[in-house]
Scaffold this motif. Sequence first.
Motif, PDB file in Angstrom:
ATOM      1  N   ILE A  65     -90.178 -15.888  40.697  1.00 28.58           N
ATOM      2  CA  ILE A  65     -91.261 -16.381  41.558  1.00 28.58           C
ATOM      3  C   ILE A  65     -91.247 -17.912  41.562  1.00 28.58           C
ATOM      4  O   ILE A  65     -91.254 -18.541  40.499  1.00 28.58           O
ATOM      5  N   PRO A  66     -91.239 -18.519  42.745  1.00 29.64           N
ATOM      6  CA  PRO A  66     -91.242 -19.991  42.833  1.00 29.64           C
ATOM      7  C   PRO A  66     -92.492 -20.581  42.161  1.00 29.64           C
ATOM      8  O   PRO A  66     -93.578 -19.997  42.204  1.00 29.64           O
ATOM      9  N   SER A  67     -92.314 -21.752  41.563  1.00 24.96           N
ATOM     10  CA  SER A  67     -93.414 -22.374  40.825  1.00 24.96           C
ATOM     11  C   SER A  67     -94.603 -22.704  41.722  1.00 24.96           C
ATOM     12  O   SER A  67     -95.751 -22.607  41.279  1.00 24.96           O
ATOM     13  N   ASN A  68     -94.361 -23.053  42.993  1.00 30.16           N
ATOM     14  CA  ASN A  68     -95.497 -23.350  43.873  1.00 30.16           C
ATOM     15  C   ASN A  68     -96.342 -22.092  44.131  1.00 30.16           C
ATOM     16  O   ASN A  68     -97.551 -22.175  44.306  1.00 30.16           O
ATOM     17  N   VAL A  69     -95.710 -20.910  44.141  1.00 27.10           N
ATOM     18  CA  VAL A  69     -96.463 -19.656  44.299  1.00 27.10           C
ATOM     19  C   VAL A  69     -97.302 -19.415  43.041  1.00 27.10           C
ATOM     20  O   VAL A  69     -98.474 -19.037  43.124  1.00 27.10           O
ATOM     21  N   LYS A  70     -96.703 -19.643  41.881  1.00 28.47           N
ATOM     22  CA  LYS A  70     -97.431 -19.458  40.615  1.00 28.47           C
ATOM     23  C   LYS A  70     -98.641 -20.395  40.534  1.00 28.47           C
ATOM     24  O   LYS A  70     -99.664 -20.035  39.967  1.00 28.47           O
ATOM     25  N   GLU A  71     -98.493 -21.585  41.095  1.00 28.54           N
ATOM     26  CA  GLU A  71     -99.582 -22.559  41.055  1.00 28.54           C
ATOM     27  C   GLU A  71    -100.681 -22.261  42.068  1.00 28.54           C
ATOM     28  O   GLU A  71    -101.855 -22.543  41.819  1.00 28.54           O
ATOM     29  N   ASN A  72    -100.319 -21.687  43.215  1.00 30.63           N
ATOM     30  CA  ASN A  72    -101.277 -21.524  44.307  1.00 30.63           C
ATOM     31  C   ASN A  72    -101.838 -20.119  44.470  1.00 30.63           C
ATOM     32  O   ASN A  72    -102.853 -19.951  45.141  1.00 30.63           O
ATOM     33  N   GLN A  73    -101.194 -19.115  43.906  1.00 32.48           N
ATOM     34  CA  GLN A  73    -101.674 -17.746  44.058  1.00 32.48           C
ATOM     35  C   GLN A  73    -102.164 -17.226  42.707  1.00 32.48           C
ATOM     36  O   GLN A  73    -101.385 -16.725  41.890  1.00 32.48           O
ATOM     37  N   LEU A  74    -103.456 -17.352  42.494  1.00 38.42           N
ATOM     38  CA  LEU A  74    -104.041 -17.001  41.199  1.00 38.42           C
ATOM     39  C   LEU A  74    -103.881 -15.522  40.855  1.00 38.42           C
ATOM     40  O   LEU A  74    -103.786 -15.162  39.686  1.00 38.42           O
ATOM     41  N   GLU A  75    -103.827 -14.668  41.863  1.00 44.82           N
ATOM     42  CA  GLU A  75    -103.690 -13.241  41.603  1.00 44.82           C
ATOM     43  C   GLU A  75    -102.314 -12.916  41.000  1.00 44.82           C
ATOM     44  O   GLU A  75    -102.190 -12.004  40.189  1.00 44.82           O
ATOM     45  N   VAL A  76    -101.307 -13.680  41.371  1.00 47.35           N
ATOM     46  CA  VAL A  76     -99.970 -13.497  40.798  1.00 47.35           C
ATOM     47  C   VAL A  76    -100.017 -13.797  39.300  1.00 47.35           C
ATOM     48  O   VAL A  76     -99.490 -13.038  38.482  1.00 47.35           O
ATOM     49  N   VAL A  77    -100.665 -14.896  38.947  1.00 44.06           N
ATOM     50  CA  VAL A  77    -100.795 -15.278  37.538  1.00 44.06           C
ATOM     51  C   VAL A  77    -101.624 -14.234  36.780  1.00 44.06           C
ATOM     52  O   VAL A  77    -101.289 -13.860  35.651  1.00 44.06           O
ATOM     53  N   ALA A  78    -102.676 -13.725  37.414  1.00 43.69           N
ATOM     54  CA  ALA A  78    -103.522 -12.704  36.774  1.00 43.69           C
ATOM     55  C   ALA A  78    -102.741 -11.414  36.547  1.00 43.69           C
ATOM     56  O   ALA A  78    -102.882 -10.770  35.505  1.00 43.69           O
ATOM     57  N   ALA A  79    -101.894 -11.041  37.507  1.00 39.78           N
ATOM     58  CA  ALA A  79    -101.067  -9.842  37.348  1.00 39.78           C
ATOM     59  C   ALA A  79    -100.091 -10.034  36.195  1.00 39.78           C
ATOM     60  O   ALA A  79     -99.890  -9.129  35.377  1.00 39.78           O
ATOM     61  N   TRP A  80     -99.490 -11.208  36.129  1.00 39.14           N
ATOM     62  CA  TRP A  80     -98.537 -11.467  35.049  1.00 39.14           C
ATOM     63  C   TRP A  80     -99.229 -11.498  33.687  1.00 39.14           C
ATOM     64  O   TRP A  80     -98.631 -11.138  32.667  1.00 39.14           O
ATOM     65  N   LYS A  81    -100.498 -11.899  33.665  1.00 37.61           N
ATOM     66  CA  LYS A  81    -101.251 -11.913  32.401  1.00 37.61           C
ATOM     67  C   LYS A  81    -101.322 -10.498  31.812  1.00 37.61           C
ATOM     68  O   LYS A  81    -101.206 -10.315  30.599  1.00 37.61           O
ATOM     69  N   ILE A  82    -101.487  -9.490  32.672  1.00 39.35           N
ATOM     70  CA  ILE A  82    -101.473  -8.099  32.198  1.00 39.35           C
ATOM     71  C   ILE A  82    -100.104  -7.799  31.592  1.00 39.35           C
ATOM     72  O   ILE A  82    -100.001  -7.240  30.497  1.00 39.35           O
ATOM     73  N   GLY A  83     -99.049  -8.190  32.313  1.00 42.70           N
ATOM     74  CA  GLY A  83     -97.690  -7.953  31.828  1.00 42.70           C
ATOM     75  C   GLY A  83     -97.410  -8.639  30.501  1.00 42.70           C
ATOM     76  O   GLY A  83     -96.799  -8.052  29.609  1.00 42.70           O
ATOM     77  N   GLN A  84     -97.868  -9.867  30.360  1.00 40.98           N
ATOM     78  CA  GLN A  84     -97.682 -10.592  29.093  1.00 40.98           C
ATOM     79  C   GLN A  84     -98.337  -9.860  27.937  1.00 40.98           C
ATOM     80  O   GLN A  84     -97.749  -9.722  26.865  1.00 40.98           O
ATOM     81  N   ASN A  85     -99.561  -9.414  28.150  1.00 46.59           N
ATOM     82  CA  ASN A  85    -100.273  -8.725  27.073  1.00 46.59           C
ATOM     83  C   ASN A  85     -99.625  -7.390  26.728  1.00 46.59           C
ATOM     84  O   ASN A  85     -99.605  -6.990  25.565  1.00 46.59           O
ATOM     85  N   LEU A  86     -99.083  -6.711  27.723  1.00 47.26           N
ATOM     86  CA  LEU A  86     -98.344  -5.476  27.444  1.00 47.26           C
ATOM     87  C   LEU A  86     -97.103  -5.786  26.619  1.00 47.26           C
ATOM     88  O   LEU A  86     -96.785  -5.070  25.665  1.00 47.26           O
ATOM     89  N   TRP A  87     -96.399  -6.844  27.000  1.00 50.00           N
ATOM     90  CA  TRP A  87     -95.190  -7.239  26.287  1.00 50.00           C
ATOM     91  C   TRP A  87     -95.498  -7.554  24.822  1.00 50.00           C
ATOM     92  O   TRP A  87     -94.738  -7.197  23.921  1.00 50.00           O
ATOM     93  N   LEU A  88     -96.625  -8.220  24.593  1.00 50.22           N
ATOM     94  CA  LEU A  88     -97.021  -8.613  23.239  1.00 50.22           C
ATOM     95  C   LEU A  88     -97.765  -7.519  22.486  1.00 50.22           C
ATOM     96  O   LEU A  88     -98.153  -7.711  21.337  1.00 50.22           O
ATOM     97  N   ARG A  89     -97.993  -6.400  23.152  1.00 48.60           N
ATOM     98  CA  ARG A  89     -98.754  -5.271  22.592  1.00 48.60           C
ATOM     99  C   ARG A  89    -100.162  -5.717  22.158  1.00 48.60           C
ATOM    100  O   ARG A  89    -100.681  -5.281  21.138  1.00 48.60           O
ATOM    101  N   ASP A  90    -100.734  -6.595  22.969  1.00 47.64           N
ATOM    102  CA  ASP A  90    -102.105  -7.050  22.760  1.00 47.64           C
ATOM    103  C   ASP A  90    -103.005  -6.128  23.586  1.00 47.64           C
ATOM    104  O   ASP A  90    -103.309  -6.407  24.742  1.00 47.64           O
TER     105      ASP A  90
END
Length: 197
Positions: A65-90
């Motif tokens: 994902i391009p960095s400008n999309v990560k900066e401007n589309q908050l829902e993308v970052v929120a979706a990835w936050k779920i993925g990060q927590n799954l990866w970390l088993r949090d």
Amino acid sequence: MDFSPLKEAIEAKSYEKIADICDELMLQVTSQGIAYQEEWPYAIHLLGHIYVKDINSARFLWKLIPSNVKENQLEVVAAWKIGQNLWLRDYAGVYEAIRGFNWSPEAQGLVNSFSEIYTNRMFQLLLSAYSTISIKDTALFLGMSEEEATNYAAKQGWLVDSASGMLIVKKQPVVKEQKLDHTKLQRLTEYVFHLEH
């Protein structure tokens, strides 16, 4: 760009198909040399991979994902936050990420369905791993308040020991399926046929 297959899958609540549809569409537009980065439904694509427990593909997509999309589309970052927590088993972090964002109407049903499946998965994990567990830990794993977790577990037949703050896990009876061995059936048929003739 034609996102109609994706929209149809979302409307039909066929969430298990979303990642494959997005992957296929991305391959098509990439092979045709079409610039798609700005209008791509990255949040839905990420959530599609998360829904089918494909965290590796979600991580790979996140890196694309391009960095400008990560900066401007908050829902993308929120979706990835779920993925990060799954990866970390949090486990608690997964629920915080789900509840911590005001999802778009397109993503809301997918997120709600994932949350329900994830809670069931966590409950099955507790069921297989514990004979007793604290109400506090159960609430953490299920992303609920202690009262909600106690009620949820009680509905599943678990016993509540209020004095100790523990839940006594009620194991589900193991149902064994008998597998039909066709060779045995064939031999039995031949034997019966032999006896009759």
